[in-house]
Design a protein around this motif. Structure first.
Motif, mmCIF file in Angstrom:
data_model
loop_
_atom_site.group_PDB
_atom_site.id
_atom_site.type_symbol
_atom_site.label_atom_id
_atom_site.label_comp_id
_atom_site.label_asym_id
_atom_site.label_seq_id
_atom_site.Cartn_x
_atom_site.Cartn_y
_atom_site.Cartn_z
ATOM 1 N N PRO A 41 33.262 -51.364 -10.951
ATOM 2 C CA PRO A 41 32.494 -51.111 -12.177
ATOM 3 C C PRO A 41 30.992 -50.962 -11.932
ATOM 4 O O PRO A 41 30.421 -51.597 -11.044
ATOM 5 C CB PRO A 41 32.778 -52.351 -13.034
ATOM 6 C CG PRO A 41 34.070 -52.876 -12.527
ATOM 7 C CD PRO A 41 34.091 -52.580 -11.066
ATOM 8 N N LEU A 42 30.381 -50.116 -12.735
ATOM 9 C CA LEU A 42 28.943 -49.882 -12.705
ATOM 10 C C LEU A 42 28.333 -50.287 -14.041
ATOM 11 O O LEU A 42 28.998 -50.227 -15.075
ATOM 12 C CB LEU A 42 28.647 -48.407 -12.423
ATOM 13 C CG LEU A 42 29.137 -47.853 -11.080
ATOM 14 C CD1 LEU A 42 29.149 -46.328 -11.108
ATOM 15 C CD2 LEU A 42 28.241 -48.338 -9.955
ATOM 16 N N VAL B 77 29.378 -55.580 -8.758
ATOM 17 C CA VAL B 77 29.745 -56.535 -7.709
ATOM 18 C C VAL B 77 28.555 -56.834 -6.789
ATOM 19 O O VAL B 77 28.490 -57.906 -6.188
ATOM 20 C CB VAL B 77 30.956 -56.041 -6.882
ATOM 21 C CG1 VAL B 77 32.222 -56.106 -7.712
ATOM 22 C CG2 VAL B 77 30.725 -54.638 -6.329
ATOM 23 N N PHE B 78 27.626 -55.891 -6.665
ATOM 24 C CA PHE B 78 26.400 -56.181 -5.900
ATOM 25 C C PHE B 78 25.617 -57.277 -6.597
ATOM 26 O O PHE B 78 25.114 -58.209 -5.955
ATOM 27 C CB PHE B 78 25.529 -54.941 -5.743
ATOM 28 C CG PHE B 78 24.189 -55.247 -5.127
ATOM 29 C CD1 PHE B 78 24.028 -55.262 -3.754
ATOM 30 C CD2 PHE B 78 23.092 -55.555 -5.930
ATOM 31 C CE1 PHE B 78 22.801 -55.583 -3.182
ATOM 32 C CE2 PHE B 78 21.864 -55.881 -5.368
ATOM 33 C CZ PHE B 78 21.721 -55.893 -3.990
ATOM 34 N N ASP B 79 25.463 -57.163 -7.907
ATOM 35 C CA ASP B 79 24.703 -58.147 -8.670
ATOM 36 C C ASP B 79 25.292 -59.544 -8.495
ATOM 37 O O ASP B 79 24.568 -60.530 -8.333
ATOM 38 C CB ASP B 79 24.706 -57.763 -10.148
ATOM 39 C CG ASP B 79 23.379 -58.048 -10.839
ATOM 40 O OD1 ASP B 79 22.407 -58.374 -10.157
ATOM 41 O OD2 ASP B 79 23.330 -57.914 -12.079
ATOM 42 N N ILE B 80 26.627 -59.625 -8.506
ATOM 43 C CA ILE B 80 27.306 -60.918 -8.357
ATOM 44 C C ILE B 80 27.151 -61.436 -6.924
ATOM 45 O O ILE B 80 26.802 -62.600 -6.698
ATOM 46 C CB ILE B 80 28.790 -60.791 -8.737
ATOM 47 C CG1 ILE B 80 28.926 -60.383 -10.212
ATOM 48 C CG2 ILE B 80 29.515 -62.119 -8.491
ATOM 49 C CD1 ILE B 80 30.341 -59.975 -10.606
ATOM 50 N N GLY B 81 27.411 -60.570 -5.949
ATOM 51 C CA GLY B 81 27.292 -60.980 -4.552
ATOM 52 C C GLY B 81 25.875 -61.382 -4.200
ATOM 53 O O GLY B 81 25.653 -62.356 -3.456
ATOM 54 N N GLN C 92 35.414 -57.285 -3.108
ATOM 55 C CA GLN C 92 34.313 -56.343 -3.278
ATOM 56 C C GLN C 92 32.976 -57.066 -3.384
ATOM 57 O O GLN C 92 31.960 -56.618 -2.821
ATOM 58 C CB GLN C 92 34.553 -55.488 -4.522
ATOM 59 C CG GLN C 92 35.721 -54.534 -4.401
ATOM 60 C CD GLN C 92 36.020 -53.830 -5.707
ATOM 61 O OE1 GLN C 92 35.770 -54.354 -6.799
ATOM 62 N NE2 GLN C 92 36.565 -52.623 -5.616
ATOM 63 N N VAL C 93 32.969 -58.190 -4.095
ATOM 64 C CA VAL C 93 31.755 -58.992 -4.214
ATOM 65 C C VAL C 93 31.250 -59.408 -2.835
ATOM 66 O O VAL C 93 30.055 -59.323 -2.529
ATOM 67 C CB VAL C 93 32.007 -60.236 -5.104
ATOM 68 C CG1 VAL C 93 30.891 -61.269 -4.939
ATOM 69 C CG2 VAL C 93 32.143 -59.825 -6.567
#
Length: 350
Positions: free
Chosen positions: A205-206, A241-245, A301-302
């Motif tokens: 998701p974006l 997932v970038f934001d979460i990671g 993915q995270v």
């Protein structure tokens, strides 16, 4: 927004001089304060910008107006136009304080009352639930087309950082440290191409992402038992997932002596992601139909994009080491991030 105000808030002048300049110009921003005695407060937590707050005497912190002064040459790698768009847009969604005015090297905005979280509090069961749910709301905001026009930002941002790097540090000591501590270990430009190839087919998701969700950017308001996110200078359209990671990376503390062994384990991540996904489903008005297998995929993915986060901030540290006038060892910061980047790549068997 009232528009551009003619303020010369040079970042190098003594703190007391900010008071003089702001007092002379406050009537342009908040006319009703023009004849009031003002109290000033300098915020010292940031390592990119300088923040000065003011409010009338006999008022509360709810009335604070924050003057944000951009760090030296940060416009080379921070899209300041996008930052102002973020603040205005998020204010319209009740997710950011009011933007009062802009000036040559910054802007002023309202204040969110509360306190910043401590590093350990981000992994606390109560606070982590608040963060997961709030981030689900942020990622669910419907964005105008101009936010999405350039696609997800993370790889473009790293490339922008790389393009802004000098060929050499002007100080020989910094150049020597760079060559021995960092360049001898990896070539960041090659690593960017590796990650782009590795993750080019990632179906995830974006949405609007904060992209810098460390403890100092999370405000807890006890009266509301809720959190708010501040400092959206890196925010834009990106992989959620970038934001979460990236947030999970901050569990070890990112400024001084980080302990990346505190990166959350799979059990914690799965619990966090279940709350996040469930809240997203509520926002979208549908049942949470994600299976445990779906959550496992999201968790994988995270973790992949958390590795990307280390490369991004490692390169960011190199830029700051060259341009920033703040007394901070940015080369050491960069070295810590890139060491963890290499270690995590090995864990993923990349």
């Amino acid at each position: 927004m009232e528009g551009k105000i003619d303020l010369n808030l040079d970042k190098k002048i003594p703190f007391k001089n900010y008071e003089i300049i702001i007092k002379r110009n406050i009537h342009k921003i908040i006319p009703e304060w023009s004849d009031k005695e003002l109290l000033f407060k300098e915020f010292t937590e940031g390592i990119s910008n300088k923040l000065v707050g003011c409010r009338p005497q006999n008022s509360s912190d709810e009335d604070l107006v924050i003057f944000r002064l951009y760090g030296n040459q940060t416009e080379l790698f921070i899209d300041r136009k996008q930052e102002l768009l973020n603040v205005q847009f998020l204010y319209s969604k009740n997710m950011a304080p009011k933007l009062y005015a802009t000036f040559e090297n910054g802007y002023c905005h309202g204040f969110i009352t509360g306190r910043t979280l401590g590093t350990k509090e981000m992994s606390d069961s109560h606070f982590s639930a608040l963060i997961a749910k709030k981030l689900a709301h942020l990622h669910s905001i419907e964005l105008p087309s101009n936010f999405r026009s350039n696609g997800p930002c993370v790889f473009n941002t790293i490339e922008k950082f790389l393009n802004a790097l000098p060929e050499r540090f002007p100080e020989s000591v910094k150049q020597g440290r760079y060559e021995t501590e960092i360049l001898s270990q990896l070539n960041v430009a090659n690593e960017l191409e590796f990650l782009k190839e590795r993750l080019k087919d990632c179906d995830t998701p974006l949405g609007y992402c904060h992209n810098d969700l460390l403890e100092n950017n999370i405000i807890y308001t006890k009266e509301k038992d809720d959190v708010s996110f501040i400092d959206h200078e890196y925010g834009t359209y990106n992989y959620c997932v970038f934001d979460i990671g990236n947030h999970f990376n901050e569990f070890g503390g990112v400024v001084v002596d980080p302990d990346y062994s505190l990166y959350p384990d799979k059990e914690f991540q799965m619990k966090w992601l279940r709350m996040y996904v469930s809240e997203k489903a509520k926002i979208q008005g549908c049942d949470d139909l994600r299976s445990e297998e779906d959550i496992e995929l999201l968790q994988a993915q995270v973790n992949k994009f958390s590795v990307v986060s280390h490369l991004l901030w490692g390169v960011w540290g190199l830029l700051q080491a060259n341009f920033s006038t703040i007394d901070f060892d940015f080369l050491e910061y960069s070295n810590n991030r890139l060491k963890e980047y290499r270690r995590r790549k090995k864990v993923l068997e990349w």
